[in-house]
Design an enzyme around this catalytic site. Sequence first.
Site, PDB file in Angstrom:
ATOM      1  N   ARG A  46       0.851  -1.204   0.000  1.00 40.32           N
ATOM      2  CA  ARG A  46       0.000   0.000   0.000  1.00 40.32           C
ATOM      3  C   ARG A  46       0.879   1.244   0.000  1.00 40.32           C
ATOM      4  NH1 ARG A  46      -1.805   1.454   4.575  1.00 40.32           N
ATOM      5  NH2 ARG A  46      -2.609  -0.567   5.223  1.00 40.32           N
ATOM      6  N   TYR A  98     -16.644  16.215 -15.949  1.00 36.18           N
ATOM      7  CA  TYR A  98     -17.089  14.818 -15.996  1.00 36.18           C
ATOM      8  C   TYR A  98     -18.156  14.613 -14.901  1.00 36.18           C
ATOM      9  CZ  TYR A  98     -17.127   9.854 -15.012  1.00 36.18           C
ATOM     10  OH  TYR A  98     -17.551   8.568 -14.753  1.00 36.18           O
ATOM     11  N   ASP A 172      -7.434  18.901 -14.360  1.00 32.35           N
ATOM     12  CA  ASP A 172      -7.738  17.561 -14.864  1.00 32.35           C
ATOM     13  C   ASP A 172      -7.315  17.555 -16.334  1.00 32.35           C
ATOM     14  OD1 ASP A 172      -8.892  15.319 -16.027  1.00 32.35           O
ATOM     15  OD2 ASP A 172     -10.657  15.362 -14.722  1.00 32.35           O
ATOM     16  N   LYS A 197      -7.850   6.531 -19.440  1.00 25.67           N
ATOM     17  CA  LYS A 197      -8.111   7.045 -20.782  1.00 25.67           C
ATOM     18  C   LYS A 197      -6.824   7.033 -21.616  1.00 25.67           C
ATOM     19  CE  LYS A 197     -12.186   7.439 -19.056  1.00 25.67           C
ATOM     20  NZ  LYS A 197     -12.251   8.066 -17.788  1.00 25.67           N
TER      21      LYS A 197
END
Length: 382
Positions: A46, A98, A172, A197
């Site tokens: 982690r 978005y 973004d 993406k």
Amino acid sequence: MKFNTKTIHGGQQPEAATGAVMPPVFLTSTYAQSSPGEHQGYEYSRGANPTRTALENSFAAIENGTHGFAFSSGLSAIDCVLRLLNPGDEVIAGDDLYGGTYRMFTRLFKKYGLEFTFVDMNSVANVTSAITEKTKLVWLETPTNPLMKIADIAAISSAVKNKNEAILITVDNTFATPYLQQPLNLGADIVMHSATKYLGGHSDLVMGALMVKDQKLAEDIHFIQFAAGAIAGPMDSFLALRGIKTLHIRMQRHCENGKAVAHFLKNHPKVGKVYYPGFESHPNHEVAKKQMKDFGGMVSFRLKDQSKEAAFKFLENTHVFTLAESLGGVESLVNHPTTMTHASIPEPERLKIGITDSLIRLSVGIEDEEDLLADLDKALSL
Ligand code: P1T
């Protein structure tokens, strides 16, 4: 290194034990210690995993940052940025985002005491006049999803910092990618990606990225990534790293095909408005030309027949363009924002900015241009 070289070599070294050119997929959750606290830099996955480290170094290199962070989704990367804030803090965000970003802002973080103001980032003054003493973060998406609006990153960053140096600017950069624009060079503090993406590029993973160039910010983000735990796994990290190595050549073709599709649609008798920042008639074309190397592979449009039925008929009849959520993969996709990616935005909010049933969004892939145009032409002619 220049950008194309960075996508392949940036932050990368052959693996230490074997010289492997690509990092192995370190499918391990934990690492042996010779004595408590004595280890080789890795304790528990982690906190860090060598495959993720290789990807995070690449993330930093391609955005011209000093540190990169890989998350289990784009939304978990956004979640991490918002966790930098405290209850009572205010965020100024673009009015076209978005749908999942809008949903997280308004339905999750509002509950924990953050306040959000949504403004049209077409104008710098809209942003600066929304600043209050409590403003801690400005959230830009450019180009916006799905209306392809462009915000002037350099002008907004400098105007905001002039008012208050401490306000964080996050961009973004999912639609543009660092191939087209590098927000850290333009004054932003944090770059965020849905790496699902274009960075991944092959529609085979879900991942988020953050990139920064400030040591303290990097430490705060690393703490949240470790403490909240929404990390990218090693297999996905390997796939994303492999994807990034062809980002520049994929983007080149996405841009070429995007341009061809945008012009084809603009001249088609059945098509109404086309949203593409490469058109001189786009309201932010000059800003796009200044801050982007080219105009990308995303194109939105409306049919002249603005009924939902006409849109659905088109959406059901493309074949090379697959009807699916997401974007930025090698294959072309078509999406209906009101029923798919932006369904979580309440209808009155959607209508206010023009996300109506007639709007169709294309993610133009890297197939042959002739096949893409023929597919669109056939679906339009039915
Ligand atoms: O889906 P995820 O990896 O969690 O990323 C969310 C996200 C954040 N920012 C932008 C600009 C995005 O486009 C997305 C995800 N978008 C889609 C799934 C879509 O089809 O628009």
